[in-house]
Design a protein around this motif. Structure first.
Motif, PDB file in Angstrom:
ATOM      1  N   ARG A 158       0.825  -1.210   0.000  1.00 10.96           N
ATOM      2  CA  ARG A 158       0.000   0.000   0.000  1.00 10.96           C
ATOM      3  C   ARG A 158       0.858   1.260   0.000  1.00 10.96           C
ATOM      4  NH1 ARG A 158      -5.286   0.340   1.813  1.00 10.96           N
ATOM      5  NH2 ARG A 158      -4.887   2.580   1.547  1.00 10.96           N
ATOM      6  N   ALA A 159       2.015   1.210   0.655  1.00 11.41           N
ATOM      7  CA  ALA A 159       2.883   2.390   0.642  1.00 11.41           C
ATOM      8  C   ALA A 159       3.275   2.747  -0.785  1.00 11.41           C
ATOM      9  CB  ALA A 159       4.123   2.137   1.493  1.00 11.41           C
ATOM     10  N   PHE A 160       3.604   1.725  -1.588  1.00 13.29           N
ATOM     11  CA  PHE A 160       3.988   1.973  -2.977  1.00 13.29           C
ATOM     12  C   PHE A 160       2.780   2.379  -3.814  1.00 13.29           C
ATOM     13  CE2 PHE A 160       4.988   0.558  -7.344  1.00 13.29           C
ATOM     14  CZ  PHE A 160       6.128   1.297  -7.560  1.00 13.29           C
ATOM     15  N   ALA A 161       1.680   1.659  -3.682  1.00 11.62           N
ATOM     16  CA  ALA A 161       0.488   1.969  -4.478  1.00 11.62           C
ATOM     17  C   ALA A 161      -0.069   3.350  -4.133  1.00 11.62           C
ATOM     18  CB  ALA A 161      -0.574   0.899  -4.273  1.00 11.62           C
ATOM     19  N   ASP A 162      -0.107   3.677  -2.855  1.00 12.67           N
ATOM     20  CA  ASP A 162      -0.668   4.970  -2.450  1.00 12.67           C
ATOM     21  C   ASP A 162       0.233   6.130  -2.851  1.00 12.67           C
ATOM     22  OD1 ASP A 162      -2.702   3.491  -1.374  1.00 12.67           O
ATOM     23  OD2 ASP A 162      -2.136   3.805   0.718  1.00 12.67           O
ATOM     24  N   ALA A 163       1.530   5.861  -3.039  1.00 15.54           N
ATOM     25  CA  ALA A 163       2.439   6.901  -3.507  1.00 15.54           C
ATOM     26  C   ALA A 163       2.262   7.171  -5.003  1.00 15.54           C
ATOM     27  CB  ALA A 163       3.883   6.515  -3.226  1.00 15.54           C
ATOM     28  N   VAL A 222      -0.368   0.305 -10.858  1.00 15.29           N
ATOM     29  CA  VAL A 222       0.968  -0.006 -10.361  1.00 15.29           C
ATOM     30  C   VAL A 222       1.204  -1.501 -10.528  1.00 15.29           C
ATOM     31  CG1 VAL A 222       1.009   1.905  -8.721  1.00 15.29           C
ATOM     32  CG2 VAL A 222       0.184  -0.347  -7.979  1.00 15.29           C
ATOM     33  N   ARG A 223       2.470  -1.886 -10.566  1.00 15.84           N
ATOM     34  CA  ARG A 223       2.863  -3.285 -10.763  1.00 15.84           C
ATOM     35  C   ARG A 223       3.889  -3.644  -9.690  1.00 15.84           C
ATOM     36  NH1 ARG A 223       3.728  -6.441 -16.289  1.00 15.84           N
ATOM     37  NH2 ARG A 223       1.890  -5.192 -16.701  1.00 15.84           N
ATOM     38  N   ILE A 224       3.615  -4.738  -8.956  1.00 17.12           N
ATOM     39  CA  ILE A 224       4.449  -5.108  -7.818  1.00 17.12           C
ATOM     40  C   ILE A 224       4.738  -6.603  -7.847  1.00 17.12           C
ATOM     41  CG2 ILE A 224       4.674  -5.077  -5.303  1.00 17.12           C
ATOM     42  CD1 ILE A 224       2.492  -2.898  -5.249  1.00 17.12           C
ATOM     43  N   ALA A 284      -8.399  -8.411  -0.076  1.00 16.48           N
ATOM     44  CA  ALA A 284      -9.319  -7.453   0.535  1.00 16.48           C
ATOM     45  C   ALA A 284      -8.759  -6.040   0.474  1.00 16.48           C
ATOM     46  CB  ALA A 284      -9.592  -7.847   1.985  1.00 16.48           C
ATOM     47  N   SER A 285      -7.452  -5.908   0.700  1.00 17.06           N
ATOM     48  CA  SER A 285      -6.834  -4.592   0.750  1.00 17.06           C
ATOM     49  C   SER A 285      -6.859  -3.891  -0.605  1.00 17.06           C
ATOM     50  CB  SER A 285      -5.390  -4.707   1.245  1.00 17.06           C
ATOM     51  OG  SER A 285      -4.779  -3.443   1.328  1.00 17.06           O
ATOM     52  N   PHE A 286      -6.724  -4.664  -1.695  1.00 16.49           N
ATOM     53  CA  PHE A 286      -6.602  -4.062  -3.019  1.00 16.49           C
ATOM     54  C   PHE A 286      -7.848  -4.228  -3.878  1.00 16.49           C
ATOM     55  CE2 PHE A 286      -2.206  -3.852  -1.882  1.00 16.49           C
ATOM     56  CZ  PHE A 286      -1.691  -2.810  -2.649  1.00 16.49           C
ATOM     57  N   GLY A 306     -10.708  -3.549  -6.086  1.00 23.26           N
ATOM     58  CA  GLY A 306     -11.084  -2.344  -6.824  1.00 23.26           C
ATOM     59  C   GLY A 306      -9.937  -1.415  -7.148  1.00 23.26           C
ATOM     60  N   ARG A 307      -8.704  -1.766  -6.753  1.00 22.18           N
ATOM     61  CA  ARG A 307      -7.551  -0.917  -7.041  1.00 22.18           C
ATOM     62  C   ARG A 307      -6.916  -1.311  -8.365  1.00 22.18           C
ATOM     63  NH1 ARG A 307      -5.122   1.827  -2.540  1.00 22.18           N
ATOM     64  NH2 ARG A 307      -3.655   2.599  -4.107  1.00 22.18           N
ATOM     65  N   ALA A 308      -6.388  -0.332  -9.080  1.00 22.89           N
ATOM     66  CA  ALA A 308      -5.685  -0.588 -10.340  1.00 22.89           C
ATOM     67  C   ALA A 308      -4.270  -1.027 -10.010  1.00 22.89           C
ATOM     68  CB  ALA A 308      -5.679   0.660 -11.211  1.00 22.89           C
ATOM     69  N   ALA A 309      -4.116  -2.314  -9.737  1.00 27.61           N
ATOM     70  CA  ALA A 309      -2.814  -2.844  -9.334  1.00 27.61           C
ATOM     71  C   ALA A 309      -2.669  -4.271  -9.836  1.00 27.61           C
ATOM     72  CB  ALA A 309      -2.663  -2.809  -7.815  1.00 27.61           C
ATOM     73  N   THR A 310      -1.433  -4.630 -10.147  1.00 29.93           N
ATOM     74  CA  THR A 310      -1.075  -5.994 -10.513  1.00 29.93           C
ATOM     75  C   THR A 310      -0.004  -6.460  -9.545  1.00 29.93           C
ATOM     76  OG1 THR A 310      -1.514  -5.540 -12.856  1.00 29.93           O
ATOM     77  CG2 THR A 310      -0.217  -7.501 -12.335  1.00 29.93           C
ATOM     78  N   ILE A 311      -0.286  -7.533  -8.806  1.00 30.74           N
ATOM     79  CA  ILE A 311       0.669  -8.063  -7.833  1.00 30.74           C
ATOM     80  C   ILE A 311       0.969  -9.511  -8.193  1.00 30.74           C
ATOM     81  CG2 ILE A 311       1.099  -8.607  -5.411  1.00 30.74           C
ATOM     82  CD1 ILE A 311      -0.615  -6.255  -4.630  1.00 30.74           C
ATOM     83  N   LEU A 312       2.250  -9.801  -8.377  1.00 28.57           N
ATOM     84  CA  LEU A 312       2.713 -11.137  -8.725  1.00 28.57           C
ATOM     85  C   LEU A 312       3.515 -11.693  -7.554  1.00 28.57           C
ATOM     86  CD1 LEU A 312       3.017 -13.330 -10.956  1.00 28.57           C
ATOM     87  CD2 LEU A 312       5.140 -12.173 -11.620  1.00 28.57           C
ATOM     88  N   CYS A 313       3.138 -12.872  -7.065  1.00 26.17           N
ATOM     89  CA  CYS A 313       3.777 -13.471  -5.890  1.00 26.17           C
ATOM     90  C   CYS A 313       4.470 -14.769  -6.287  1.00 26.17           C
ATOM     91  CB  CYS A 313       2.739 -13.750  -4.814  1.00 26.17           C
ATOM     92  SG  CYS A 313       1.818 -12.277  -4.287  1.00 26.17           S
ATOM     93  N   PRO A 314       5.810 -14.782  -6.352  1.00 25.64           N
ATOM     94  CA  PRO A 314       6.538 -15.999  -6.724  1.00 25.64           C
ATOM     95  C   PRO A 314       6.563 -17.019  -5.584  1.00 25.64           C
ATOM     96  CG  PRO A 314       7.833 -13.994  -7.133  1.00 25.64           C
ATOM     97  CD  PRO A 314       6.706 -13.619  -6.237  1.00 25.64           C
ATOM     98  N   TYR A 315       6.464 -18.303  -5.952  1.00 29.29           N
ATOM     99  CA  TYR A 315       6.548 -19.416  -5.011  1.00 29.29           C
ATOM    100  C   TYR A 315       7.529 -20.447  -5.557  1.00 29.29           C
ATOM    101  CZ  TYR A 315       2.604 -17.951  -2.106  1.00 29.29           C
ATOM    102  OH  TYR A 315       1.783 -17.268  -1.236  1.00 29.29           O
ATOM    103  N   ASP A 316       8.474 -20.841  -4.719  1.00 26.21           N
ATOM    104  CA  ASP A 316       9.463 -21.846  -5.089  1.00 26.21           C
ATOM    105  C   ASP A 316       8.811 -23.229  -5.019  1.00 26.21           C
ATOM    106  OD1 ASP A 316      11.569 -23.572  -5.374  1.00 26.21           O
ATOM    107  OD2 ASP A 316      12.848 -22.629  -3.874  1.00 26.21           O
ATOM    108  N   ALA A 317       8.412 -23.755  -6.164  1.00 25.54           N
ATOM    109  CA  ALA A 317       7.662 -25.010  -6.192  1.00 25.54           C
ATOM    110  C   ALA A 317       8.498 -26.199  -5.754  1.00 25.54           C
ATOM    111  CB  ALA A 317       7.105 -25.251  -7.593  1.00 25.54           C
ATOM    112  N   ASN A 318       9.812 -26.093  -5.812  1.00 27.05           N
ATOM    113  CA  ASN A 318      10.688 -27.183  -5.371  1.00 27.05           C
ATOM    114  C   ASN A 318      11.121 -27.050  -3.919  1.00 27.05           C
ATOM    115  OD1 ASN A 318      10.626 -28.439  -7.887  1.00 27.05           O
ATOM    116  ND2 ASN A 318      12.425 -27.325  -8.634  1.00 27.05           N
TER     117      ASN A 318
END
Length: 308
Positions: free
Chosen positions: A84-89, A95-97, A123-125, A127-139
């Motif tokens: 939110r600090a980045f998006a709100d700025a 924004v893309r995170i 819940a936090s985002f 309706g917000r114009a944001a793209t958030i990508l969360c990497p997961y180490d499948a191995n």
């Protein structure tokens, strides 16, 4: 991930299986955002930052790069302090995170807070114009962790293919990890009401100092205890119990009272400009290394950890 209409929130889990796989997804994702004129932030564990920085070359100067092991040590401060600090700025436009809050070194005590964090992003985002990508180490991550990622993310990217998650149900993860917190049998306790608030703070400071905390960490503990005990008096039935003990190289403090916390984003929602009050739990998230919470109709416990 790139075909979103303005105002639509996109939240995806990326399952990667090698360093090459990781950078092959991260670099195009970041460069695409820059090409679209989107502000881009990357918050991942420190060792993951270097190949991204090297791969971006001079484009790295246009990206906010954060070490998640520092910025997100406590998962509870990632939403207000990073996302939110980045998006709100950057309130105008998308924004893309990239955010990687779960890594193989996370402890079993930390993980429930990580899973709840990933769920509450939705819940936090909303309706917000944001793209958030969360990497997961499948191995490198347990199967249960990967299964939770499929529940907390509406979009999944695996083996180069993107699809909607049929398991998506973020609220179920918030509820499942709302676990009862059992205090240590060695815990020292102090019961308080409004008149005993200063005594509760002095009790905490003296005990954690004897356990080995000092300097800024001692001040952080005093602040967190003061905020939580005051919340108990104001919102938790006028009284509560403070417990403190040492565990696995950390000081653990918890405050229990008779109140019920009904807002799942409490402590993670940045206050509105000019808002008076409502910052206590968020301050605890900022100063602690970990915060765990359990709430039920008959009461709430907030537990925080600070490393010795």
């Amino acid at each position: 991930m790139t075909a979103a209409a303005d105002g639509k929130f996109l939240h995806a889990a990326l399952f990667y299986r090698s360093e090459r796989d990781y950078t092959d997804h991260m670099l195009p994702f970041v460069r695409e955002g820059l090409a679209l004129g989107e502000p881009v932030a990357v918050a991942v564990p420190g060792p993951r930052l270097e190949p991204i920085r090297a791969g971006l070359g001079t484009d790295a100067e246009d990206v906010l790069l954060l070490d998640m092991t520092d910025a997100g040590r406590n998962p509870g401060r990632i939403i207000p302090g990073v996302l939110r600090a980045f998006a709100d700025a950057h309130p105008h436009g998308r924004v893309r995170i990239v955010g990687e809050p779960v890594w193989a070194g996370r402890s079993p005590v930390e993980y429930p807070a990580c899973a709840q964090h990933e769920a509450l992003i939705n819940a936090s985002f909303e309706g917000r114009a944001a793209t958030i990508l969360c990497p997961y180490d499948a191995n490198g991550l347990d199967a249960d962790v990967l299964a939770d990622a499929r529940i907390t993310h509406p979009t999944l990217i695996d083996d180069g293919r993107e699809r909607a998650s049929e398991a998506y149900d973020w609220r179920s993860v918030v509820d499942r990890y709302n676990e009862v917190l059992v205090p240590s049998p060695d815990a020292a306790s102090f019961s308080f009401g409004s008149a005993e608030l200063p005594d509760a703070r002095h009790f905490a400071v003296g005990l954690v100092a004897r356990l080995g905390l000092g300097g800024q960490r001692l001040q952080d503990t005093e602040l967190a205890v003061a905020e939580l005990t005051t919340n108990s008096v104001v919102h938790g039935g006028g009284q509560g119990t403070l417990r403190i003990w040492a565990e696995a190289g950390q000081v653990v403090c918890e405050v229990s009272d008779g109140g019920r916390l009904t807002d799942p984003l409490a402590g993670r929602r940045p206050p509105a400009r000019g808002q008076i009050g409502g910052r206590g739990l968020m301050l605890v998230h900022y100063v602690a290394d970990l915060v765990r919470l359990h709430t039920a109709p008959d009461g709430t416990t907030v537990r925080f950890y600070i490393g010795l």
